[in-house]
Write a protein that holds these residues in place. Structure first.
Motif, PDB file in Angstrom:
ATOM      1  N   ASP A  61       0.849  -1.137  -0.046  1.00 42.00           N
ATOM      2  CA  ASP A  61      -0.065   0.000   0.073  1.00 42.00           C
ATOM      3  C   ASP A  61       0.925   1.114   0.055  1.00 42.00           C
ATOM      4  O   ASP A  61       0.354   2.320  -0.350  1.00 42.00           O
ATOM      5  CB  ASP A  61      -0.937  -0.152   1.241  1.00 42.00           C
ATOM      6  N   GLU A  62       2.052   1.059   0.281  1.00 41.93           N
ATOM      7  CA  GLU A  62       3.108   2.164   0.438  1.00 41.93           C
ATOM      8  C   GLU A  62       3.570   2.617  -0.989  1.00 41.93           C
ATOM      9  O   GLU A  62       4.164   3.654  -1.250  1.00 41.93           O
ATOM     10  CB  GLU A  62       4.354   2.095   1.337  1.00 41.93           C
ATOM     11  N   VAL A  63       3.578   1.410  -1.787  1.00 49.45           N
ATOM     12  CA  VAL A  63       4.545   1.478  -3.024  1.00 49.45           C
ATOM     13  C   VAL A  63       3.620   2.135  -4.199  1.00 49.45           C
ATOM     14  O   VAL A  63       2.274   1.642  -4.593  1.00 49.45           O
ATOM     15  CB  VAL A  63       5.135   0.457  -3.265  1.00 49.45           C
ATOM     16  N   LEU A  64       4.341   2.945  -5.194  1.00 52.75           N
ATOM     17  CA  LEU A  64       3.955   3.238  -6.494  1.00 52.75           C
ATOM     18  C   LEU A  64       4.678   2.245  -7.493  1.00 52.75           C
ATOM     19  O   LEU A  64       5.900   2.637  -7.676  1.00 52.75           O
ATOM     20  CB  LEU A  64       3.995   4.521  -6.813  1.00 52.75           C
ATOM     21  N   LEU A  65       4.105   1.172  -7.712  1.00 48.21           N
ATOM     22  CA  LEU A  65       4.687   0.161  -8.434  1.00 48.21           C
ATOM     23  C   LEU A  65       4.780   0.341 -10.235  1.00 48.21           C
ATOM     24  O   LEU A  65       3.604   0.688 -10.453  1.00 48.21           O
ATOM     25  CB  LEU A  65       4.211  -1.078  -8.051  1.00 48.21           C
ATOM     26  N   VAL A  66       6.051   0.258 -10.682  1.00 43.85           N
ATOM     27  CA  VAL A  66       5.914   0.455 -11.947  1.00 43.85           C
ATOM     28  C   VAL A  66       6.480  -0.568 -12.917  1.00 43.85           C
ATOM     29  O   VAL A  66       7.574  -1.146 -12.342  1.00 43.85           O
ATOM     30  CB  VAL A  66       6.928   1.668 -12.483  1.00 43.85           C
ATOM     31  N   SER A  67       6.068  -1.150 -13.862  1.00 45.18           N
ATOM     32  CA  SER A  67       6.682  -2.119 -14.537  1.00 45.18           C
ATOM     33  C   SER A  67       6.535  -2.094 -16.264  1.00 45.18           C
ATOM     34  O   SER A  67       5.839  -0.860 -16.466  1.00 45.18           O
ATOM     35  CB  SER A  67       6.258  -3.597 -14.124  1.00 45.18           C
ATOM     36  N   LYS A  68       7.097  -2.844 -16.965  1.00 43.94           N
ATOM     37  CA  LYS A  68       7.247  -2.732 -18.387  1.00 43.94           C
ATOM     38  C   LYS A  68       6.713  -3.928 -19.426  1.00 43.94           C
ATOM     39  O   LYS A  68       7.487  -4.763 -18.774  1.00 43.94           O
ATOM     40  CB  LYS A  68       8.427  -1.777 -18.868  1.00 43.94           C
ATOM     41  N   VAL A  69       6.280  -3.810 -20.428  1.00 45.55           N
ATOM     42  CA  VAL A  69       6.049  -4.799 -21.209  1.00 45.55           C
ATOM     43  C   VAL A  69       7.079  -4.612 -22.348  1.00 45.55           C
ATOM     44  O   VAL A  69       7.107  -3.540 -22.983  1.00 45.55           O
ATOM     45  CB  VAL A  69       4.696  -4.750 -21.702  1.00 45.55           C
ATOM     46  N   LEU A  70       7.711  -5.936 -22.859  1.00 46.87           N
ATOM     47  CA  LEU A  70       8.355  -5.726 -24.062  1.00 46.87           C
ATOM     48  C   LEU A  70       7.772  -5.407 -25.235  1.00 46.87           C
ATOM     49  O   LEU A  70       6.641  -5.993 -25.334  1.00 46.87           O
ATOM     50  CB  LEU A  70       9.295  -7.004 -24.130  1.00 46.87           C
ATOM     51  N   PRO A  71       8.246  -4.960 -26.196  1.00 44.64           N
ATOM     52  CA  PRO A  71       7.784  -4.862 -27.596  1.00 44.64           C
ATOM     53  C   PRO A  71       7.260  -5.979 -28.102  1.00 44.64           C
ATOM     54  O   PRO A  71       6.188  -6.024 -28.865  1.00 44.64           O
ATOM     55  CB  PRO A  71       8.803  -3.912 -28.284  1.00 44.64           C
ATOM     56  N   LEU A 121       1.378   1.573 -12.600  1.00 42.63           N
ATOM     57  CA  LEU A 121       1.810   2.254 -13.842  1.00 42.63           C
ATOM     58  C   LEU A 121       2.452   1.270 -14.787  1.00 42.63           C
ATOM     59  O   LEU A 121       3.330   0.518 -13.978  1.00 42.63           O
ATOM     60  CB  LEU A 121       2.874   3.697 -13.551  1.00 42.63           C
ATOM     61  N   TYR A 122       1.764   0.986 -15.764  1.00 42.36           N
ATOM     62  CA  TYR A 122       2.466  -0.076 -16.665  1.00 42.36           C
ATOM     63  C   TYR A 122       2.717   0.617 -18.040  1.00 42.36           C
ATOM     64  O   TYR A 122       2.129   1.312 -18.786  1.00 42.36           O
ATOM     65  CB  TYR A 122       1.432  -1.007 -17.101  1.00 42.36           C
ATOM     66  N   LEU A 123       4.209   0.337 -18.360  1.00 42.66           N
ATOM     67  CA  LEU A 123       4.712   1.196 -19.624  1.00 42.66           C
ATOM     68  C   LEU A 123       5.167   0.414 -20.837  1.00 42.66           C
ATOM     69  O   LEU A 123       5.492  -0.856 -20.686  1.00 42.66           O
ATOM     70  CB  LEU A 123       6.076   1.697 -19.230  1.00 42.66           C
ATOM     71  N   LEU A 124       5.105   0.591 -22.006  1.00 40.87           N
ATOM     72  CA  LEU A 124       5.478  -0.084 -23.036  1.00 40.87           C
ATOM     73  C   LEU A 124       7.046   0.036 -23.480  1.00 40.87           C
ATOM     74  O   LEU A 124       7.400   1.492 -23.354  1.00 40.87           O
ATOM     75  CB  LEU A 124       4.875   0.313 -24.648  1.00 40.87           C
ATOM     76  N   HIS A 181       6.195  -8.409 -26.796  1.00 44.31           N
ATOM     77  CA  HIS A 181       4.900  -9.103 -26.022  1.00 44.31           C
ATOM     78  C   HIS A 181       3.904  -8.040 -26.224  1.00 44.31           C
ATOM     79  O   HIS A 181       2.467  -8.195 -25.490  1.00 44.31           O
ATOM     80  CB  HIS A 181       5.317  -9.062 -24.539  1.00 44.31           C
ATOM     81  N   ALA A 182       3.755  -6.884 -26.915  1.00 48.13           N
ATOM     82  CA  ALA A 182       3.003  -5.979 -26.847  1.00 48.13           C
ATOM     83  C   ALA A 182       1.603  -6.055 -27.810  1.00 48.13           C
ATOM     84  O   ALA A 182       1.140  -5.219 -28.058  1.00 48.13           O
ATOM     85  CB  ALA A 182       3.555  -4.482 -27.190  1.00 48.13           C
ATOM     86  N   SER A 183       1.531  -7.137 -28.349  1.00 47.38           N
ATOM     87  CA  SER A 183       0.086  -7.590 -28.988  1.00 47.38           C
ATOM     88  C   SER A 183      -1.128  -7.212 -28.092  1.00 47.38           C
ATOM     89  O   SER A 183      -0.908  -7.109 -26.863  1.00 47.38           O
ATOM     90  CB  SER A 183       0.145  -8.893 -29.554  1.00 47.38           C
ATOM     91  N   ARG A 184      -2.267  -7.626 -28.665  1.00 47.38           N
ATOM     92  CA  ARG A 184      -3.372  -7.324 -27.593  1.00 47.38           C
ATOM     93  C   ARG A 184      -3.606  -8.382 -26.710  1.00 47.38           C
ATOM     94  O   ARG A 184      -3.710  -8.188 -25.360  1.00 47.38           O
ATOM     95  CB  ARG A 184      -4.650  -7.492 -28.717  1.00 47.38           C
ATOM     96  N   GLN A 185      -3.333  -9.596 -26.906  1.00 46.48           N
ATOM     97  CA  GLN A 185      -3.173 -10.803 -25.701  1.00 46.48           C
ATOM     98  C   GLN A 185      -2.055 -10.513 -25.095  1.00 46.48           C
ATOM     99  O   GLN A 185      -2.035 -11.065 -23.992  1.00 46.48           O
ATOM    100  CB  GLN A 185      -3.647 -12.086 -26.427  1.00 46.48           C
ATOM    101  N   GLY A 186      -0.829 -10.481 -25.961  1.00 42.26           N
ATOM    102  CA  GLY A 186       0.471 -10.808 -25.185  1.00 42.26           C
ATOM    103  C   GLY A 186       0.588  -9.525 -24.177  1.00 42.26           C
ATOM    104  O   GLY A 186       1.198  -9.936 -23.138  1.00 42.26           O
ATOM    105  N   THR A 187       0.150  -8.521 -24.367  1.00 43.07           N
ATOM    106  CA  THR A 187       0.197  -7.381 -23.397  1.00 43.07           C
ATOM    107  C   THR A 187      -0.543  -7.773 -21.985  1.00 43.07           C
ATOM    108  O   THR A 187       0.221  -7.465 -20.840  1.00 43.07           O
ATOM    109  CB  THR A 187      -0.373  -6.078 -23.833  1.00 43.07           C
ATOM    110  N   VAL A 188      -1.581  -8.138 -22.045  1.00 45.82           N
ATOM    111  CA  VAL A 188      -2.428  -8.888 -20.900  1.00 45.82           C
ATOM    112  C   VAL A 188      -1.623  -9.958 -20.259  1.00 45.82           C
ATOM    113  O   VAL A 188      -1.555  -9.885 -19.068  1.00 45.82           O
ATOM    114  CB  VAL A 188      -3.791  -9.205 -21.525  1.00 45.82           C
TER     115      VAL A 188
END
Length: 282
Positions: free
Chosen positions: A76-86, A112-115, A88-95
């Motif tokens: 609850d203290e954390v603002l958590l950011v991760s990223k998806v590899l390009p 926060l989730y980044l491409l 994997h960035a298809s419609r299904q792959g991103t999910v």
């Protein structure tokens, strides 16, 4: 400086984040360093550096596992950011990639989730997936990384592209190209920049110009370099710190106020760009 006094930025969409966070590139790979890395991340949380940035690419998930352990019981203290590899960035792959990151991190949602960078998948398809994750509650917001001005213009034309919350790019004293176009354009539209490698992975230590400024303030060269990035409106910095002492040093840079003379000296040593440059990446 207490947590409540840590400077923050409001991202489009309403997410409030500290201007100084913690990066985790190359963390989690060496079992011999794991204990110190965990202590470093947890010390950062104690100091209010609650923004933690990771990615599925970092150590093929090792970084996410490390972060998950560091934030256990403190999510609850954390603002958590991760990223998806390009890749994997298809419609299904991103999910699917997002759900895999959530499992490694031991949480049910990302803030926060980044491409991670542009790839071959059409932006419209990736944005559709990111928007579906936002509406399902798997992520609170999404953004991009390593996008240049043309990429952002293309993103703006994509349905849902106006929901972008940040652009994470390489920015430090030796990598000032974004100041010509990307940074002012982003500041004008209210899109915060998240600066990775803000001290050039430590390579700015020992620089003569930085040393002169550091001596005047009684700080280190890297604290000067970090304070220089943090002085910019609309910029968040996410330096990696794998040792507790380094985390404390980064935190102390928040109190360093550079003078006009300092900035002139640094401009002479690290000239600002005079024309558009290709976006640099590490």
């Amino acid at each position: 400086m207490t947590i409540s006094h840590l400077p923050t930025l409001l991202l489009p969409g309403g997410l409030c984040v500290p201007v100084l966070g913690q990066g985790t590139w190359n963390m989690g790979d060496d079992p011999a360093r794991r204990g110190e890395e965990l202590r470093a991340l947890q010390t950062g949380l104690d100091l209010g550096l609650t923004l933690i940035d990771t990615a599925e690419m970092y150590g093929n998930g090792n970084s996410e596992h490390l972060v998950g352990e560091a934030i256990r019981g403190r999510r609850d203290e954390v603002l958590l950011v991760s990223k998806v590899l390009p890749s994997h960035a298809s419609r299904q792959g991103t999910v699917e990639a997002c759900h895999a990151s959530l499992r490694r991190l031991g949480t049910d949602s990302l803030d926060l989730y980044l491409l991670h960078w542009r790839g071959r998948v059409p932006l419209a398809e990736t944005v559709e997936a990111l928007e579906s994750l936002r509406h399902s509650g798997d992520i609170r917001a999404w953004g991009v990384s390593n996008f240049d001005p043309d990429d952002l213009l293309e993103l703006a034309r994509v349905p849902g592209g106006d929901q972008v919350a940040t652009n994470q790019v390489l920015y430090n004293l030796t990598r000032r190209g974004i100041e010509f176009d990307l940074l002012p354009q982003s500041q004008q539209r209210g899109l915060p920049i998240m600066a990775y490698s803000p001290v050039e992975q430590g390579r700015l230590a020992g620089n003569a110009a930085l040393r002169m400024v550091a001596v005047r303030h009684g700080v280190s060269e890297l604290q000067v370099a970090l304070a220089w990035v943090l002085r910019q409106p609309g910029v968040i910095a996410i330096p990696k710190a794998a040792q507790v002492s380094h985390v404390r040093e980064n935190h102390a840079a928040l109190d360093l106020k550079l003078t006009e003379d300092d900035l002139v000296a640094l401009d002479q040593a690290f000239p600002p760009p005079r024309q558009a440059q290709a976006l640099e990446m590490l």
